[in-house]
Design a protein around this motif. Sequence first.
Motif, PDB file in Angstrom:
ATOM      1  N   THR A  40      43.577  73.958   9.940  1.00 29.91           N
ATOM      2  CA  THR A  40      43.996  74.179   8.558  1.00 29.91           C
ATOM      3  C   THR A  40      42.810  74.069   7.620  1.00 29.91           C
ATOM      4  OG1 THR A  40      46.150  73.239   9.100  1.00 29.91           O
ATOM      5  CG2 THR A  40      45.583  73.413   6.774  1.00 29.91           C
TER       6      THR A  40
ATOM      7  N   SER B   9      38.421  80.505  -2.455  1.00 23.48           N
ATOM      8  CA  SER B   9      39.300  80.066  -1.372  1.00 23.48           C
ATOM      9  C   SER B   9      40.759  80.255  -1.769  1.00 23.48           C
ATOM     10  CB  SER B   9      39.027  78.613  -1.000  1.00 23.48           C
ATOM     11  OG  SER B   9      39.123  77.797  -2.152  1.00 23.48           O
ATOM     12  N   TRP B  10      41.016  80.225  -3.066  1.00 23.56           N
ATOM     13  CA  TRP B  10      42.360  80.546  -3.530  1.00 23.56           C
ATOM     14  C   TRP B  10      42.265  81.094  -4.945  1.00 23.56           C
ATOM     15  CZ3 TRP B  10      43.972  78.007  -7.885  1.00 23.56           C
ATOM     16  CH2 TRP B  10      43.329  76.795  -8.179  1.00 23.56           C
ATOM     17  N   ARG B  37      44.594  90.687   6.691  1.00 20.34           N
ATOM     18  CA  ARG B  37      45.608  90.100   5.814  1.00 20.34           C
ATOM     19  C   ARG B  37      46.633  89.426   6.710  1.00 20.34           C
ATOM     20  NH1 ARG B  37      48.390  94.260   1.765  1.00 20.34           N
ATOM     21  NH2 ARG B  37      48.711  95.314   3.749  1.00 20.34           N
ATOM     22  N   SER B  89      50.546  89.275  -2.749  1.00 16.66           N
ATOM     23  CA  SER B  89      50.299  87.861  -2.461  1.00 16.66           C
ATOM     24  C   SER B  89      50.241  87.670  -0.950  1.00 16.66           C
ATOM     25  CB  SER B  89      51.420  86.996  -3.045  1.00 16.66           C
ATOM     26  OG  SER B  89      51.466  87.114  -4.442  1.00 16.66           O
ATOM     27  N   SER B  90      49.156  87.108  -0.495  1.00 17.16           N
ATOM     28  CA  SER B  90      48.942  86.988   0.947  1.00 17.16           C
ATOM     29  C   SER B  90      47.688  86.165   1.190  1.00 17.16           C
ATOM     30  CB  SER B  90      48.775  88.393   1.563  1.00 17.16           C
ATOM     31  OG  SER B  90      48.745  88.331   2.977  1.00 17.16           O
ATOM     32  N   PHE B  91      47.369  86.001   2.442  1.00 12.68           N
ATOM     33  CA  PHE B  91      46.128  85.335   2.853  1.00 12.68           C
ATOM     34  C   PHE B  91      45.187  86.423   3.356  1.00 12.68           C
ATOM     35  CE2 PHE B  91      43.782  81.629   4.022  1.00 12.68           C
ATOM     36  CZ  PHE B  91      43.111  81.943   5.186  1.00 12.68           C
ATOM     37  N   THR B 111      41.049  83.532   1.896  1.00 11.63           N
ATOM     38  CA  THR B 111      41.391  83.439   0.471  1.00 11.63           C
ATOM     39  C   THR B 111      42.897  83.574   0.331  1.00 11.63           C
ATOM     40  OG1 THR B 111      39.297  84.436  -0.238  1.00 11.63           O
ATOM     41  CG2 THR B 111      41.140  84.525  -1.804  1.00 11.63           C
ATOM     42  N   ARG B 112      43.499  82.599  -0.317  1.00 15.93           N
ATOM     43  CA  ARG B 112      44.933  82.658  -0.584  1.00 15.93           C
ATOM     44  C   ARG B 112      45.119  83.286  -1.953  1.00 15.93           C
ATOM     45  NH1 ARG B 112      49.092  82.548   2.395  1.00 15.93           N
ATOM     46  NH2 ARG B 112      48.285  80.745   3.496  1.00 15.93           N
ATOM     47  N   THR B 114      47.723  84.543  -4.837  1.00 20.86           N
ATOM     48  CA  THR B 114      49.084  84.484  -5.370  1.00 20.86           C
ATOM     49  C   THR B 114      49.121  85.296  -6.650  1.00 20.86           C
ATOM     50  OG1 THR B 114      49.421  82.273  -4.455  1.00 20.86           O
ATOM     51  CG2 THR B 114      50.943  82.986  -6.184  1.00 20.86           C
TER      52      THR B 114
END
Lengths: 112, 116
Positions: A40, B9-10, B37, B89-91, B111-112, B114
């Motif tokens: 994680t 990272s987000w 993705r 929205s995804s990773f 990278t998250r 939203t």
Amino acid sequence: ILNVEQSPQSLHVQEGDSTNFTCSFPSSNFYALHWYRWETAKSPEALFVMTLNGDEKKKGRISATLNTKEGYSYLYIKGSQPEDSATYLCAFLSGSARQLTFGSGTQLTVLP
Amino acid sequence: GAVVSQHPSWVICKSGTSVKIECRSLDFQATTMFWYRQFPKQSLMLMATSNEGSKATYEQGVEKDKFLINHASLTLSTLTVTSAHPEDSSFYICSAPGRGQGDTQYFGPGTRLTVL
């Protein structure tokens, strides 16, 4: 579309237990099979790249086998430790596409 | 060796805005990088292959005008999600191939995204 499947989807084991999980992939046009370990909030890390039928690879307590004729690979963890908790991904590389097709992973939780 | 960084990272953004994600190979050169993705409970799905100095190759079903990829140097590829919508929205995660056996991939941390 290439089909790469991993089982089980998730797994909880006690510290000290040994465990294994499966990756199945197409048995034709094989080039390589990758295993990655993904903790994680970290980057997936390559564990093994396997290219020959009958290959067995080992890194510490983790080992993997490969059967390209029947299209499966097993990942084994001996004496699981809490730090082994991660998602284990396999990925199939075909000879023609040269792009990885990933399974959905096995999420391992090792309970202390 | 073979470290790949990814930034941010987000990220949280409003619908309709554009978001740029950077993928860098820190200690090696990468003429090719891959963008994936991942939706919840699903596999990493290849979106596109980024090629240094030339156009990216997109997978079937991925809109090239929506997901702009630029690979201007041997250590940097960028993915820009244009006019983002909640369904984007995804990773998102990038990788670069190393010199190891069987094309070992070195991944960024992802990278998250939203989109509100």
